[in-house]
Structure formats: structure tokens, C-alpha cells
Write a protein that holds these residues in place. Structure first.
Motif, PDB file in Angstrom:
ATOM      1  N   LEU A 106       0.654  -1.447  -0.221  1.00 13.32           N
ATOM      2  CA  LEU A 106      -0.183   0.001  -0.015  1.00 13.32           C
ATOM      3  C   LEU A 106       1.022   1.356   0.184  1.00 13.32           C
ATOM      4  CD1 LEU A 106      -3.101  -1.094   2.563  1.00 13.32           C
ATOM      5  CD2 LEU A 106      -2.980  -0.700   0.381  1.00 13.32           C
ATOM      6  N   GLU A 107       2.076   1.635   0.717  1.00 11.62           N
ATOM      7  CA  GLU A 107       3.372   2.528   1.145  1.00 11.62           C
ATOM      8  C   GLU A 107       3.505   2.608  -0.922  1.00 11.62           C
ATOM      9  OE1 GLU A 107       2.448   4.800   3.200  1.00 11.62           O
ATOM     10  OE2 GLU A 107       1.258   3.251   4.330  1.00 11.62           O
ATOM     11  N   ILE A 108       3.442   1.283  -1.262  1.00 12.83           N
ATOM     12  CA  ILE A 108       4.712   1.512  -2.582  1.00 12.83           C
ATOM     13  C   ILE A 108       3.432   1.958  -3.772  1.00 12.83           C
ATOM     14  CG2 ILE A 108       5.516   0.629  -4.981  1.00 12.83           C
ATOM     15  CD1 ILE A 108       6.619  -1.411  -2.583  1.00 12.83           C
ATOM     16  N   ALA A 109       2.273   1.854  -3.071  1.00 18.18           N
ATOM     17  CA  ALA A 109       1.228   1.708  -4.018  1.00 18.18           C
ATOM     18  C   ALA A 109       1.228   3.484  -4.054  1.00 18.18           C
ATOM     19  CB  ALA A 109       0.268   0.927  -4.097  1.00 18.18           C
ATOM     20  N   ALA A 110       0.689   3.799  -2.965  1.00 22.94           N
ATOM     21  CA  ALA A 110       0.368   5.632  -2.762  1.00 22.94           C
ATOM     22  C   ALA A 110       1.786   6.067  -2.937  1.00 22.94           C
ATOM     23  CB  ALA A 110       0.538   5.690  -1.021  1.00 22.94           C
ATOM     24  N   ARG A 111       3.114   5.432  -3.020  1.00 22.00           N
ATOM     25  CA  ARG A 111       3.907   6.684  -3.739  1.00 22.00           C
ATOM     26  C   ARG A 111       3.371   6.742  -5.311  1.00 22.00           C
ATOM     27  NH1 ARG A 111       8.894   4.325  -2.260  1.00 22.00           N
ATOM     28  NH2 ARG A 111       8.490   2.171  -4.586  1.00 22.00           N
ATOM     29  N   ASP A 112       4.142   5.631  -5.599  1.00 19.93           N
ATOM     30  CA  ASP A 112       4.311   5.107  -6.757  1.00 19.93           C
ATOM     31  C   ASP A 112       2.930   5.733  -7.675  1.00 19.93           C
ATOM     32  OD1 ASP A 112       6.791   4.153  -6.151  1.00 19.93           O
ATOM     33  OD2 ASP A 112       6.234   2.468  -7.232  1.00 19.93           O
ATOM     34  N   PHE A 113       1.844   5.383  -7.705  1.00 21.47           N
ATOM     35  CA  PHE A 113       0.451   6.213  -8.382  1.00 21.47           C
ATOM     36  C   PHE A 113       0.171   7.020  -7.978  1.00 21.47           C
ATOM     37  CE2 PHE A 113       1.250   1.603  -8.933  1.00 21.47           C
ATOM     38  CZ  PHE A 113       1.173   1.662 -10.053  1.00 21.47           C
ATOM     39  N   ALA A 114       0.852   7.790  -7.124  1.00 23.11           N
ATOM     40  CA  ALA A 114       0.088   9.841  -6.590  1.00 23.11           C
ATOM     41  C   ALA A 114      -0.254  10.752  -7.345  1.00 23.11           C
ATOM     42  CB  ALA A 114       1.621  10.251  -6.452  1.00 23.11           C
ATOM     43  N   ASP A 115      -0.323  10.153  -9.381  1.00 20.40           N
ATOM     44  CA  ASP A 115      -0.573  10.793  -9.762  1.00 20.40           C
ATOM     45  C   ASP A 115      -1.981  10.456 -10.133  1.00 20.40           C
ATOM     46  OD1 ASP A 115       0.311   8.448 -11.167  1.00 20.40           O
ATOM     47  OD2 ASP A 115       1.001   9.250 -12.959  1.00 20.40           O
ATOM     48  N   THR A 116      -2.538   9.802  -9.780  1.00 20.88           N
ATOM     49  CA  THR A 116      -3.756   8.692 -10.257  1.00 20.88           C
ATOM     50  C   THR A 116      -4.644   8.497  -8.628  1.00 20.88           C
ATOM     51  OG1 THR A 116      -2.764   7.543 -11.611  1.00 20.88           O
ATOM     52  CG2 THR A 116      -4.554   6.847 -11.068  1.00 20.88           C
ATOM     53  N   PRO A 117      -5.521   9.996  -8.894  1.00 23.01           N
ATOM     54  CA  PRO A 117      -6.314   9.939  -7.147  1.00 23.01           C
ATOM     55  C   PRO A 117      -7.625   8.411  -7.176  1.00 23.01           C
ATOM     56  CG  PRO A 117      -6.365  12.063  -9.053  1.00 23.01           C
ATOM     57  CD  PRO A 117      -5.186  11.015  -9.630  1.00 23.01           C
ATOM     58  N   LEU A 118      -7.969   7.836  -8.417  1.00 24.49           N
ATOM     59  CA  LEU A 118      -9.027   6.715  -8.185  1.00 24.49           C
ATOM     60  C   LEU A 118      -7.816   5.484  -7.364  1.00 24.49           C
ATOM     61  CD1 LEU A 118     -10.082   6.699 -11.619  1.00 24.49           C
ATOM     62  CD2 LEU A 118     -11.048   7.319  -9.649  1.00 24.49           C
ATOM     63  N   VAL A 119      -5.714   5.539  -7.642  1.00 29.02           N
ATOM     64  CA  VAL A 119      -5.946   4.345  -6.762  1.00 29.02           C
ATOM     65  C   VAL A 119      -5.443   5.170  -5.177  1.00 29.02           C
ATOM     66  CG1 VAL A 119      -2.958   3.184  -6.518  1.00 29.02           C
ATOM     67  CG2 VAL A 119      -4.714   3.951  -9.030  1.00 29.02           C
ATOM     68  N   GLY A 120      -5.703   6.723  -4.877  1.00 26.22           N
ATOM     69  CA  GLY A 120      -5.649   6.446  -4.023  1.00 26.22           C
ATOM     70  C   GLY A 120      -6.699   6.732  -3.171  1.00 26.22           C
ATOM     71  N   GLU A 121      -7.974   6.919  -4.302  1.00 23.57           N
ATOM     72  CA  GLU A 121      -8.634   6.076  -3.421  1.00 23.57           C
ATOM     73  C   GLU A 121      -9.166   4.875  -2.475  1.00 23.57           C
ATOM     74  OE1 GLU A 121     -13.852   5.629  -4.411  1.00 23.57           O
ATOM     75  OE2 GLU A 121     -12.255   7.003  -5.750  1.00 23.57           O
ATOM     76  N   ILE A 122      -8.554   4.473  -3.502  1.00 25.47           N
ATOM     77  CA  ILE A 122      -8.351   2.340  -3.088  1.00 25.47           C
ATOM     78  C   ILE A 122      -6.956   2.389  -1.842  1.00 25.47           C
ATOM     79  CG2 ILE A 122      -7.968   0.437  -3.735  1.00 25.47           C
ATOM     80  CD1 ILE A 122      -8.477   0.827  -6.103  1.00 25.47           C
ATOM     81  N   VAL A 123      -6.410   3.204  -2.210  1.00 25.81           N
ATOM     82  CA  VAL A 123      -4.821   3.044  -0.891  1.00 25.81           C
ATOM     83  C   VAL A 123      -6.649   3.160   0.390  1.00 25.81           C
ATOM     84  CG1 VAL A 123      -2.695   3.262   0.152  1.00 25.81           C
ATOM     85  CG2 VAL A 123      -3.307   2.739  -2.382  1.00 25.81           C
ATOM     86  N   GLY A 124      -6.531   4.250   0.557  1.00 26.44           N
ATOM     87  CA  GLY A 124      -7.367   4.737   1.937  1.00 26.44           C
ATOM     88  C   GLY A 124      -8.302   4.480   2.344  1.00 26.44           C
ATOM     89  N   PHE A 125      -9.219   3.194   1.584  1.00 24.40           N
ATOM     90  CA  PHE A 125     -10.225   2.738   1.642  1.00 24.40           C
ATOM     91  C   PHE A 125      -9.474   1.495   1.813  1.00 24.40           C
ATOM     92  CE2 PHE A 125     -12.533  -1.180   0.719  1.00 24.40           C
ATOM     93  CZ  PHE A 125     -13.436  -0.787   0.874  1.00 24.40           C
ATOM     94  N   MET A 126      -8.872   0.831   1.773  1.00 22.29           N
ATOM     95  CA  MET A 126      -7.709  -0.552   2.748  1.00 22.29           C
ATOM     96  C   MET A 126      -7.229   0.082   3.715  1.00 22.29           C
ATOM     97  SD  MET A 126      -6.452  -2.171  -1.226  1.00 22.29           S
ATOM     98  CE  MET A 126      -6.009  -3.889   0.261  1.00 22.29           C
ATOM     99  N   LYS A 127      -6.499   1.135   3.770  1.00 19.92           N
ATOM    100  CA  LYS A 127      -5.235   1.503   4.403  1.00 19.92           C
ATOM    101  C   LYS A 127      -7.242   2.169   6.087  1.00 19.92           C
ATOM    102  CE  LYS A 127      -1.610   3.048   3.913  1.00 19.92           C
ATOM    103  NZ  LYS A 127      -1.074   4.717   3.411  1.00 19.92           N
ATOM    104  N   GLN A 128      -7.916   2.320   5.650  1.00 26.26           N
ATOM    105  CA  GLN A 128      -9.394   2.428   6.822  1.00 26.26           C
ATOM    106  C   GLN A 128      -9.817   1.626   7.562  1.00 26.26           C
ATOM    107  OE1 GLN A 128     -12.497   4.958   5.449  1.00 26.26           O
ATOM    108  NE2 GLN A 128     -13.288   4.723   7.238  1.00 26.26           N
ATOM    109  N   GLY A 129      -9.301   0.403   6.942  1.00 24.40           N
ATOM    110  CA  GLY A 129     -10.355  -1.404   7.435  1.00 24.40           C
ATOM    111  C   GLY A 129     -10.916  -1.134   7.724  1.00 24.40           C
ATOM    112  N   GLY A 130     -12.209  -2.364   7.818  1.00 22.09           N
ATOM    113  CA  GLY A 130     -13.372  -2.648   8.560  1.00 22.09           C
ATOM    114  C   GLY A 130     -13.601  -2.973  10.188  1.00 22.09           C
ATOM    115  N   LYS A 131     -14.898  -2.393  10.433  1.00 23.04           N
ATOM    116  CA  LYS A 131     -14.208  -2.910  11.373  1.00 23.04           C
ATOM    117  C   LYS A 131     -14.361  -4.358  12.071  1.00 23.04           C
ATOM    118  CE  LYS A 131     -19.082   0.237  12.572  1.00 23.04           C
ATOM    119  NZ  LYS A 131     -20.118   0.313  12.322  1.00 23.04           N
ATOM    120  N   ARG A 132     -14.550  -5.425  11.705  1.00 22.40           N
ATOM    121  CA  ARG A 132     -13.972  -6.402  12.245  1.00 22.40           C
ATOM    122  C   ARG A 132     -13.663  -7.539  11.519  1.00 22.40           C
ATOM    123  NH1 ARG A 132     -19.057  -9.285  14.968  1.00 22.40           N
ATOM    124  NH2 ARG A 132     -17.957 -11.150  15.102  1.00 22.40           N
ATOM    125  N   TYR A 133     -13.816  -7.164  10.249  1.00 25.76           N
ATOM    126  CA  TYR A 133     -13.425  -8.395   8.636  1.00 25.76           C
ATOM    127  C   TYR A 133     -12.067  -7.405   7.633  1.00 25.76           C
ATOM    128  CZ  TYR A 133     -17.807 -10.540  10.744  1.00 25.76           C
ATOM    129  OH  TYR A 133     -18.613 -11.040  11.758  1.00 25.76           O
TER     130      TYR A 133
END
Length: 277
Positions: free
Chosen positions: A233-260
Motif C-alpha cells: 500500500l505504501e508503494i502504491a501510494a507513492r508510485d501512483f500519486a498521479d492517479t487519485p483513483l488509486v489513492g481512493e483504493i489505498v485510503g479505503f484499504m488503510k481505513q479497514g473494516g470494523k471486524r473483517y
């Protein structure tokens, strides 16, 4: 439906306290409870039950045997007056059920504008469903789910409680979804696995081919089994910083669900997706 006249069929029951907007049509054998608010130009076709502290936005069409605003199916719910909020211009087909929130949680179930809920689909207590959602026949949410905008859930698919599904994701029919699904992801199976991106949906939303290709490159980085997910995730955030849609996915995954967990790709799949991008 147009016009400002509100009509109530003689066989319908609208309890004192219910608030009906202008141009509302209440068909035969409907029941509208005392705490219900129905927006302008809504239509309850017939045999519709709306109870609880339920608010329906303007322009909704609700078909026979739909039951909206019943108490949460949760053993911890003790009977407090909780809410169901349905957005504007939703189409709710036959035998759909949507329950109010529970007093053990947020107390609110929320449905966004322009949703299309096919027959026998179900939204459980304390769920939040975004705009333009499509639930095919028999699609089911457990409690506390968070569903993004423009999500499609296939027929007879069940989403486990507390699961998040990102914007514009596609869940294939007859699937069991027990983990979070990334934005734009396409998941299917029992238990569901990612099958790449929802490329058809991305194209329909007008996404540029170059952006889709960049996202697929990022997908391969994020789910590279040679490194821990956190590092990917850190690599993707750095290497695809020019693509906001990738940032959306990385942010979603870092946030994490409540339990799953995040639903992973099918084993050996680096993004099958749709090759005709």
C-alpha cells in the motif's frame, strides 16, 4: 407521476400523525404508520407496509408486499424508536424489506438517492447504502454494512454484517461476501474473491482508458504476494500519486473494516478483469 393531488385508496390505512407530501398516491391495502414521512410524488402501488420512524424521499415508487421500517432483527435491540431514511427517486420492487436501525448501534438505516432494489432484496439494520445502488433479486445485507455509490449486488448474493463495499464495486450473483470489497472491485464466489476491476462499470462511468490501465497496474502492486500488504500500500501510494483513483483504493484499504478483512484476489489472479479495455 405528476400533479399536486394526494390520493389514498379507501382500503388503505394511513394512521394519524403520518405526513404525506403533495402528489402522493397510496394504493389499495397499504398501511402507513404514524411516524412515517412520505415525500412529494411518491407512489405506494398496493399492499405496501411502511412503519417505524421511516422517511421516504420524493419520487419513490414502492411495489406490492414491500415492508419498510420494521424493527431491527437484532437480539440486542430493546425496542427504542429508531429510523429508516430512504432517499429520493428510489424504486423498491416486490417483497423488499428494509429495517430501521438498532438501539444498540447507530439507530439509523440510510438509503441513498436513486436506488433500484429488485424483488426480495433486503437491507438490514444500521446499514448505509450510497447513491445509485442496484440490488438484484434476493440480494441481502447483514447489519451495519456500508455500501458505496453505484454499487451493483448480484442476485442471491449475501453480504456479511459489518462489511464495507467501495464505490462502483460489482458483486457477482450467488456470492457470499464476508470481507471488505475495494472501490471499483469485482468480487464473486463462495467465499467471494476479487476478480479484478469492474471495468464495464468504469467504462460506463466515462473513465478514461489510461486511468483504467494505471489502476490495473496499481492492483498488481497492491496484491503482490511477495511483500506484506502494508508495504504494498505504501508503494502504491507513492508510485501512483498521479492517479487519485488509486489513492481512493489505498485510503479505503488503510481505513479497514470494523471486524473483517479485505477480500483478496482469486489465487493466481493478478487482475483478470476485462482485457478489452
Amino acid at each position: 407521476m405528476t400533479g399536486n393531488e394526494t390520493t389514498i385508496h379507501p382500503s388503505a390505512v394511513v394512521e394519524p400523525g403520518a405526513q404525506l407530501g403533495t402528489g402522493v398516491r397510496i394504493g389499495p391495502f397499504c398501511h402507513v404508520g404514524p411516524d412515517v414521512v412520505v415525500g412529494d410524488n411518491c407512489e405506494l402501488v398496493g399492499h405496501v407496509s411502511v412503519t417505524g420512524k421511516t422517511t421516504i424521499g420524493k419520487g419513490a415508487v414502492i411495489h406490492p408486499q414491500a415492508a419498510l421500517g420494521r424493527p431491527a432483527q437484532d437480539a440486542k435491540h430493546k425496542g427504542a424508536k429508531t429510523a429508516l431514511e430512504i432517499g429520493e427517486n428510489c424504486i423498491i420492487r416486490e417483497c423488499v424489506t428494509m429495517h430501521c436501525g438498532s438501539d444498540a448501534s447507530t439507530g439509523r438505516t440510510v438509503i441513498g438517492d436513486d436506488g433500484f432494489f429488485l424483488a426480495y432484496s433486503h437491507v438490514a439494520h444500521d446499514c448505509v447504502v450510497g447513491r445509485n445502488a442496484v440490488f438484484a433479486n434476493g440480494a441481502t445485507l447483514g447489519g451495519h454494512c456500508q455500501i458505496g455509490d453505484f454499487v451493483y449486488i448480484g442476485g442471491l448474493t449475501a453480504v456479511h454484517q459489518n462489511v464495507r463495499v467501495g464505490d462502483r464495486a460489482f458483486l457477482g450473483g450467488c456470492s457470499a461476501v464476508v470481507g471488505d470489497v475495494i472501490p471499483y472491485g469485482m468480487a464473486a464466489g463462495n467465499r467471494a474473491k476479487l476478480r479484478g476491476f469492474n471495468v464495464v462499470g468504469m467504462r460506463r462511468q466515462g473513465m478514461a482508458r489510461a486511468d483504467i490501465m494505471r489502476m490495473r497496474e496499481a492492483y498488481r502492486v497492491i496484491f503482490d504476494p511477495q511483500r506484506p500488504l502494508k508495504e504494498n500500500l505504501e508503494i502504491a501510494a507513492r508510485d501512483f500519486a498521479d492517479t487519485p483513483l488509486v489513492g481512493e483504493i489505498v485510503g479505503f484499504m488503510k481505513q479497514g473494516g470494523k471486524r473483517y478483512f479485505i477480500v483478496p484476489p482469486l489465487k493466481g489472479d493478478a487482475d483478470e478483469g476485462d482485457e478489452a479495455v
